[in-house]
Each structure stands twice: as C-alpha cells, then as structure tokens.
Write an enzyme that holds these catalytic residues in place. Sequence first.
Site, PDB file in Angstrom:
ATOM      1  N   ASP A   8       0.908  -1.117  -0.165  1.00 56.67           N
ATOM      2  CA  ASP A   8       0.076  -0.094   0.114  1.00 56.67           C
ATOM      3  C   ASP A   8       1.019   1.314   0.153  1.00 56.67           C
ATOM      4  OD1 ASP A   8      -2.365   1.428   0.414  1.00 56.67           O
ATOM      5  OD2 ASP A   8      -1.800   1.701   2.667  1.00 56.67           O
ATOM      6  N   ASP A  10      -0.075   5.241   1.030  1.00 55.72           N
ATOM      7  CA  ASP A  10      -0.373   6.358   1.883  1.00 55.72           C
ATOM      8  C   ASP A  10      -0.358   5.482   3.175  1.00 55.72           C
ATOM      9  OD1 ASP A  10      -1.099   8.293  -0.152  1.00 55.72           O
ATOM     10  OD2 ASP A  10      -2.813   7.206  -0.350  1.00 55.72           O
ATOM     11  N   GLY A  46      -7.336   3.458   2.965  1.00 55.91           N
ATOM     12  CA  GLY A  46      -7.443   2.387   1.861  1.00 55.91           C
ATOM     13  C   GLY A  46      -8.516   2.374   1.179  1.00 55.91           C
ATOM     14  N   VAL A  47      -9.692   2.903   1.442  1.00 55.82           N
ATOM     15  CA  VAL A  47     -10.678   3.131   0.449  1.00 55.82           C
ATOM     16  C   VAL A  47     -10.859   4.029  -0.341  1.00 55.82           C
ATOM     17  CG1 VAL A  47     -12.200   1.942   2.418  1.00 55.82           C
ATOM     18  CG2 VAL A  47     -12.403   4.425   2.076  1.00 55.82           C
ATOM     19  N   LYS A 117      -5.636   7.538  -6.774  1.00 60.49           N
ATOM     20  CA  LYS A 117      -5.491   7.887  -8.075  1.00 60.49           C
ATOM     21  C   LYS A 117      -4.374   8.857  -8.315  1.00 60.49           C
ATOM     22  CE  LYS A 117     -10.050   7.190  -9.654  1.00 60.49           C
ATOM     23  NZ  LYS A 117     -11.347   7.445  -9.997  1.00 60.49           N
ATOM     24  N   ASN A 118      -3.774   9.193  -7.263  1.00 56.17           N
ATOM     25  CA  ASN A 118      -2.495  10.164  -7.062  1.00 56.17           C
ATOM     26  C   ASN A 118      -1.315   9.302  -6.853  1.00 56.17           C
ATOM     27  OD1 ASN A 118      -3.824  12.715  -7.355  1.00 56.17           O
ATOM     28  ND2 ASN A 118      -4.955  12.294  -5.464  1.00 56.17           N
TER      29      ASN A 118
HETATM   30  C1  BG6 Z   1      -5.865   5.546   0.027  1.00 56.78           C
HETATM   31  C2  BG6 Z   1      -6.063   6.428   0.918  1.00 56.78           C
HETATM   32  O1  BG6 Z   1      -4.510   5.204  -0.278  1.00 56.78           O
HETATM   33  O2  BG6 Z   1      -6.124   6.374  -1.241  1.00 56.78           O
HETATM   34  C3  BG6 Z   1      -7.449   6.806   1.281  1.00 56.78           C
HETATM   35  O3  BG6 Z   1      -5.544   5.572   2.317  1.00 56.78           O
HETATM   36  C4  BG6 Z   1      -7.822   7.510  -0.131  1.00 56.78           C
HETATM   37  O4  BG6 Z   1      -7.740   7.519   2.503  1.00 56.78           O
HETATM   38  C5  BG6 Z   1      -7.440   6.592  -1.117  1.00 56.78           C
HETATM   39  O5  BG6 Z   1      -9.306   7.964   0.158  1.00 56.78           O
HETATM   40  C6  BG6 Z   1      -7.765   7.400  -2.518  1.00 56.78           C
HETATM   41  O6  BG6 Z   1      -7.020   8.446  -2.705  1.00 56.78           O
HETATM   42  P1  BG6 Z   1      -6.950   9.609  -3.895  1.00 56.78           P
HETATM   43  O7  BG6 Z   1      -5.794  10.166  -3.698  1.00 56.78           O
HETATM   44  O8  BG6 Z   1      -7.374   8.886  -5.104  1.00 56.78           O
HETATM   45  O9  BG6 Z   1      -7.967  10.493  -3.313  1.00 56.78           O
HETATM   46 MG    MG Z   2      -2.712   3.167   3.458  1.00 56.62          MG
END
Ligand code: BG6
Ligand code: MG
Length: 216
Positions: A8, A10, A46-47, A117-118
Amino acid sequence: MIEAVIFDLDGVLVTTDVLHFKAWKALAEELGITNFTKADNARQRGVSRMASLEVVLEKSDKVYTDEEKLAFAEKKNTNYVKSLDTLSENDVLAGVEKFIAFLKENGIKTAIGSASKNAPLILEKTGLVGKFDAISSGLDTTKSKPDPEVFLVAAKKLGKDPSVCLVVEDSDAGIEAAKAGGMYALAVGEAKNNPLADYCADSLDTFDYKNCKLFN
Ligand code: BG6
Ligand code: MG
C-alpha cells in the site's frame, strides 16, 4: 517462501495519510461538520475517494446529490494535491528503502497496490517511482478495498500467484482485501492490531524481516 511484496502507499511508504486527513477535515468544516475525528479518518484509510467522502457525509444530516458529492470530492482532491507540492524524498517513511533493497537482493518482486489515483504523482515526487516492478492504483480498478481487486491486478502485472504474495497495509480494509485475495498480510501502523493479519509491526522500520519465515 514469498515471491512478491505488494505495498500500500499512503501510510505505509509515505506520510501522505496525514495530508489526506487534513484535506478531509477542511472539507468537513466547510460543510459545517465540526466533529470529524482521527477515528473517522481511520475508516477512510485504504478506501477510494468517493467511499472516503461517504465517511465524512455520515456526520451530516443534509442529503446531497451525486453532482454535489462529485464536486466535494474534487474540492478535497484539489486541496490535497496542493498539499503534495512540497512532498519529497524526506516524506518516505523510515525503513522503506532498506526493506526494498533487501527484497531486491533476494530476488523478490515488488509492486504498489494503492487505492489512490494520485499514486503515480506521489511516487514521482518521493523518488520511489523506479523502485517497483509493477504499479496498481485507483487508476486500474473499479472496486475499493476491502475488495481484493487492486492487489490481484498487482499480482497479475507481476505474473505471480496470490498465494506467493505478501501485502503490506496500514488499513483494516486493506488487510481484509489481502486476505480475500488469498495473500499473506503484514499489518503496520494503524492496522497493527488487526486480527486477520498474518504478521504485525509498528512500521516497516521495526518489522524483523530478516528473521521472518516468509523470507527464509
Ligand atoms: C488511499 C487512502 O491510499 O487512497 C485513502 O488511504 C484515499 O484515504 C484513497 O481516500 C484514494 O486516494 P486519492 O488520492 O485517489 O483521493
Ligand atoms: Mg494506507
């Protein structure tokens, strides 16, 4: 013996989990929600972005349209991405580089399995981008953890069977997803007490991989 480790992103490799929390809290306050807490944020780990937004909106008695929800998620993301401006190699968590080097030395493949997505932007900014054999992110999937899709896509990109993969996660949803996908799970950080996990550690810095039978 393990043949691949799927990380994972983040909260496992980088400190961006804190930035997610700040950006969601700012949005919550704009929506008049003053009691958005770290415990709420733990359920966002994670979501997906939209599923994370629902955790915020549970605390509001207002009903919003799908268009409004998309606009809220977009607003949070703009704010979050702005906070990534200063992200650098210094934001890679302790122990990460050493563990990846150990895996490479032992011929074990590595991948990212992140809902974000980041993820590509974060990997670029932290200098981690070239260190993985495959990347599976929110850009490759339609189902959010605890569905195992993001990890199964990672295993497929690596050409590995789920049974020889270890997932490293800091979220309960991610540990559930790893087990649902038939993989081993190492829980770190916020998820370290998850009873479904095969292994637990405070962080990758304290995980005693050299003595772990998965690698021997
Ligand atoms: C996960 C985070 O890695 O990515 C979540 O733990 C987050 O909290 C999810 O909502 C989606 O991330 P992003 O960057 O696409 O908004
Ligand atoms: Mg995480």
